[in-house]
Design a protein around this motif. Structure first.
Motif, PDB file in Angstrom:
ATOM      1  N   ILE A 162      38.257  19.479  13.153  1.00 36.31           N
ATOM      2  CA  ILE A 162      37.325  18.792  14.054  1.00 36.31           C
ATOM      3  C   ILE A 162      38.185  18.099  15.107  1.00 36.31           C
ATOM      4  O   ILE A 162      39.152  17.417  14.761  1.00 36.31           O
ATOM      5  N   VAL A 163      37.845  18.335  16.364  1.00 37.84           N
ATOM      6  CA  VAL A 163      38.592  17.684  17.441  1.00 37.84           C
ATOM      7  C   VAL A 163      37.756  16.527  17.962  1.00 37.84           C
ATOM      8  O   VAL A 163      36.592  16.711  18.324  1.00 37.84           O
ATOM      9  N   ILE A 164      38.353  15.341  17.964  1.00 33.73           N
ATOM     10  CA  ILE A 164      37.668  14.215  18.600  1.00 33.73           C
ATOM     11  C   ILE A 164      38.563  13.679  19.715  1.00 33.73           C
ATOM     12  O   ILE A 164      39.781  13.908  19.709  1.00 33.73           O
ATOM     13  N   ASN A 165      37.940  13.006  20.655  1.00 37.25           N
ATOM     14  CA  ASN A 165      38.678  12.461  21.791  1.00 37.25           C
ATOM     15  C   ASN A 165      38.077  11.091  22.106  1.00 37.25           C
ATOM     16  O   ASN A 165      37.014  10.996  22.693  1.00 37.25           O
ATOM     17  N   THR A 166      38.739  10.069  21.601  1.00 35.80           N
ATOM     18  CA  THR A 166      38.261   8.713  21.854  1.00 35.80           C
ATOM     19  C   THR A 166      39.417   7.840  22.277  1.00 35.80           C
ATOM     20  O   THR A 166      40.465   7.884  21.629  1.00 35.80           O
ATOM     21  N   ILE A 193      41.167  19.480   8.955  1.00 36.46           N
ATOM     22  CA  ILE A 193      42.145  18.670   9.697  1.00 36.46           C
ATOM     23  C   ILE A 193      41.422  18.062  10.898  1.00 36.46           C
ATOM     24  O   ILE A 193      40.594  18.732  11.530  1.00 36.46           O
ATOM     25  N   VAL A 194      41.733  16.813  11.186  1.00 34.44           N
ATOM     26  CA  VAL A 194      41.146  16.181  12.362  1.00 34.44           C
ATOM     27  C   VAL A 194      42.230  16.046  13.432  1.00 34.44           C
ATOM     28  O   VAL A 194      43.344  15.603  13.142  1.00 34.44           O
ATOM     29  N   LEU A 195      41.880  16.497  14.639  1.00 33.52           N
ATOM     30  CA  LEU A 195      42.773  16.269  15.775  1.00 33.52           C
ATOM     31  C   LEU A 195      42.139  15.149  16.589  1.00 33.52           C
ATOM     32  O   LEU A 195      41.057  15.342  17.149  1.00 33.52           O
ATOM     33  N   SER A 196      42.786  14.000  16.607  1.00 35.30           N
ATOM     34  CA  SER A 196      42.232  12.844  17.305  1.00 35.30           C
ATOM     35  C   SER A 196      43.044  12.606  18.574  1.00 35.30           C
ATOM     36  O   SER A 196      44.160  12.081  18.527  1.00 35.30           O
ATOM     37  N   ASP A 197      42.467  13.023  19.688  1.00 38.80           N
ATOM     38  CA  ASP A 197      43.159  12.902  20.969  1.00 38.80           C
ATOM     39  C   ASP A 197      42.892  11.495  21.508  1.00 38.80           C
ATOM     40  O   ASP A 197      41.780  11.170  21.918  1.00 38.80           O
ATOM     41  N   GLU A 198      43.940  10.661  21.491  1.00 35.07           N
ATOM     42  CA  GLU A 198      43.773   9.242  21.834  1.00 35.07           C
ATOM     43  C   GLU A 198      44.609   8.854  23.061  1.00 35.07           C
ATOM     44  O   GLU A 198      45.150   7.759  23.139  1.00 35.07           O
ATOM     45  N   VAL A 199      44.690   9.790  24.020  1.00 29.23           N
ATOM     46  CA  VAL A 199      45.584   9.521  25.165  1.00 29.23           C
ATOM     47  C   VAL A 199      45.173   8.295  25.988  1.00 29.23           C
ATOM     48  O   VAL A 199      45.999   7.727  26.692  1.00 29.23           O
ATOM     49  N   TYR A 200      43.912   7.890  25.888  1.00 27.87           N
ATOM     50  CA  TYR A 200      43.462   6.712  26.662  1.00 27.87           C
ATOM     51  C   TYR A 200      43.355   5.456  25.800  1.00 27.87           C
ATOM     52  O   TYR A 200      42.567   4.547  26.091  1.00 27.87           O
ATOM     53  N   GLU A 201      44.122   5.395  24.718  1.00 29.19           N
ATOM     54  CA  GLU A 201      43.983   4.280  23.762  1.00 29.19           C
ATOM     55  C   GLU A 201      44.132   2.901  24.410  1.00 29.19           C
ATOM     56  O   GLU A 201      43.557   1.922  23.932  1.00 29.19           O
TER      57      GLU A 201
END
Ligand code: PMP
Ligand code: GLN
Length: 381
Positions: A162-166, A193-201
Motif C-alpha cells: 500500500i502506498v501512502i503519501n502524507t 509492505i507499506v511505502l510511506s512517502d513523507e517528503v513533505y514531513e
C-alpha cells in the motif's frame, strides 16, 4: 526500429509539459514543485568545502555514515523512533530512486499495489514496469478523505503493498492519527509492505502534527519511509533523499539499490551530515511555508477561484468552476498561454482522468512572485 514499449500508454509527464509551456510563453511557473529561491548559503558552502577536502570519489553504498547517524538522531528527536543507521537507513538519489527501488525490490508480476488518487506520478510506472497491478482508490475534492472500509475491501490475497503519501501531493492534505491507526489495523498480521512517502514531513500547517508511519509501532515493522532533502532544504536539483525501513526489508532493498545506483553524490552527503545536525535548519520550515500559503491565499481571496486552505506541502489546489467549465488540462494550458501563470491540472493524477475542475499551484516562491501571480489570477472572470 519499433521497440516494444514497457509503458505503451505513458506520455511525457505533466511537469515537463507545463514547465516547457511556461518557458515558451514566458509564464510564471507555479506548476512544477520547486522553490525559486536558493538553498542556504551555509549549506552551499559546506558542499564546496567537502569537494575541496577531497570527497569526490564513490560514497559508501548505504550512504555516508555520519549522515545516516544524523538522520537516525533526527528520527529520535522528532518522533522518538529508533532506526539503526548501520542497516535501516539508506541515502538515495532523491525520494524518487528510493520509491523506484522499493517497488522493484518487492513487486512481482501480478502483485497488487493499492494507492490513493490523485497520486504523485512516480508510483504507478514503477509498479507497472515490475508487472504489478495498480489498485487505485479515488479520493474526491474537496476533502480527499479516505474511506478505510474501501481500503479493507480492496485487499486481496495478491495485495503486496500500500502506498501512502502524507502530507499529500497534490492535494495538500494530511493523514490524521486515526487514518494511520486504521492503516495499522488493516495491515496488521498481513504480509503487506507499506511505502510511506513523507517528503513533505516538515511542511505541515495550522498546528497540525505530521503523523509519520514510524510513530505506529506495528505499522513501522512493515513500512519504508521515503524522504527528500531537496524538498526540505530548497535544492530539488541536488536529488538527494533517503529511506528507512526495518532491517530485514532493507536487506532486500540493498540488493536492488547496489545495482540500481550503488551510491549517491558524495560531497553533498558530507555537507548535509553537518547541516542537518542543527534542527533549526528544518524546524522552522512549517512556519515558513505556512506564511507563503497565507500570502498566496490572502492575495487571491477576492478571485473567482474557490479553495480550502492547504494543510501541508507547498501546493494549493484551486477550483475554477466559478470561472469556466472547460476541462482542467485545457484550463491550465489557457492560463499559461493567455494569462501567464502555469499550474498543474489534477485530472492527470486521477483514476480515468476524473476532472473536478481543480488545478494545483506551487507556492514555494518569493513573495513578489506570489503577488504577481495573484494579480493575474484575480483578473479571471
Ligand atoms: N514524492 C512526492 C510526493 C513528491 O512530490 C516528490 C517530488 N519532489 C517526490 C516524491 C520526489 O522527490 P525527489 O525530488 O527527492 O526525488
Ligand atoms: N515533485 C514535483 C511536483 O510535484 C515534481 C517533480 C518532477 O518534476 N517529477 O511538482
Amino acid at each position: 526500429m519499433t521497440p516494444i514499449s514497457k509503458l505503451p500508454n505513458l506520455e511525457t509527464n505533466i511537469f515537463t509539459i507545463m514547465g516547457n509551456l511556461a518557458k515558451k510563453h514566458n509564464a510564471i511557473n507555479l506548476a512544477q514543485g520547486f522553490p525559486n529561491f536558493n538553498s542556504d548559503q551555509k549549506l552551499n558552502d559546506l558542499v564546496t568545502k567537502a569537494m575541496n577536502s577531497g570527497y569526490n570519489q564513490y560514497a559508501p553504498m548505504h550512504g555516508v555514515l555520519a549522515l545516516r547517524d544524523a538522520i537516525a538522531q533526527k528520527f529520535e528527536g522528532l518522533y522518538q523512533s529508533t532506526y539503526n543507521p548501520e542497516n535501516e537507513i539508506v541515502i538515495t538519489v532523491g525520494a524518487t530512486q528510493a520509491i523506484f527501488t522499493i517497488i522493484t525490490t518487492f513487486i512481482h508480476p501480478l502483485d497488487e499495489v493499492i494507492l490513493f488518487k490523485p497520486a504523485y506520478d512516480c508510483y504507478e510506472p514503477a509498479i507497472k514496469l515490475n508487472g504489478g497491478k495498480v489498485i487505485p482508490i479515488q479520493l474526491t475534492y474537496p476533502g480527499y478523505e479516505v474511506d478505510w472500509n474501501k481500503v479493507k475491501n480492496a485487499i486481496t490475497a495478491n495485495t503486496k503493498m500500500i502506498v501512502i503519501n502524507t502530507p499529500q501531493n497534490p492535494c495538500g492534505t494530511v493523514f490524521s492519527k486515526e487514518d494511520m491507526q486504521q492503516l495499522e489495523l488493516i495491515t496488521n498480521n498481513t504480509n503487506i509492505i507499506v511505502l510511506s512517502d513523507e517528503v513533505y514531513e516538515h511542511m505541515v500547517f495550522d498546528g497540525l502534527k505530521h503523523q509519520s508511519a514510524c510513530l505506529f509501532p506495528q505499522l513501522k515493522e512493515r513500512t519504508f519511509i521515503t524522504a527528500s532533502f531537496g524538498k526540505t532544504f530548497h535544492n530539488t536539483g541536488w536529488k538527494i533523499g533517503y529511506c528507512c525501513g526495518p532491517k530485514e526489508l532493507m536487506k532486500e532493498f540493498l540488493k536492488v539499490h547496489q545495482f540500481n545506483v550503488f551510491c549517491v553524490n558524495h560531497p553533498t552527503q558530507i555537507a548535509l551530515a553537518e547541516y542537518i545536525n542543527e534542527p533549526n535548519n528544518y524546524e522552522q520550515l512549517n512556519l515558513f511555508y505556512e506564511d507563503k500559503r497565507n500570502t498566496f491565499l490572502e492575495a487571491i481571496k477576492d478571485s473567482k477561484f474557490t479553495f480550502i486552505p492547504s494543510k501541508a506541502t507547498y501546493f494549493q489546489v484551486l477550483n475554477y468552476s466559478g470561472i469556466t467549465q472547460i476541462n482542467d488540462i485545457d484550463f491550465a494550458k489557457k492560463l499559461t498561454v493567455e494569462f501567464g501563470v502555469a499550474s498543474i491540472p489534477i485530472s492527470v493524477f486521477n483514476t480515468n482522468n476524473l476532472d473536478e475542475k481543480v488545478v494545483r499551484f506551487c507556492f514555494a516562491k518569493k513573495d513578489e512572485t506570489l503577488q504577481k501571480s495573484a494579480e493575474i489570477l484575480n483578473k479571471l472572470e
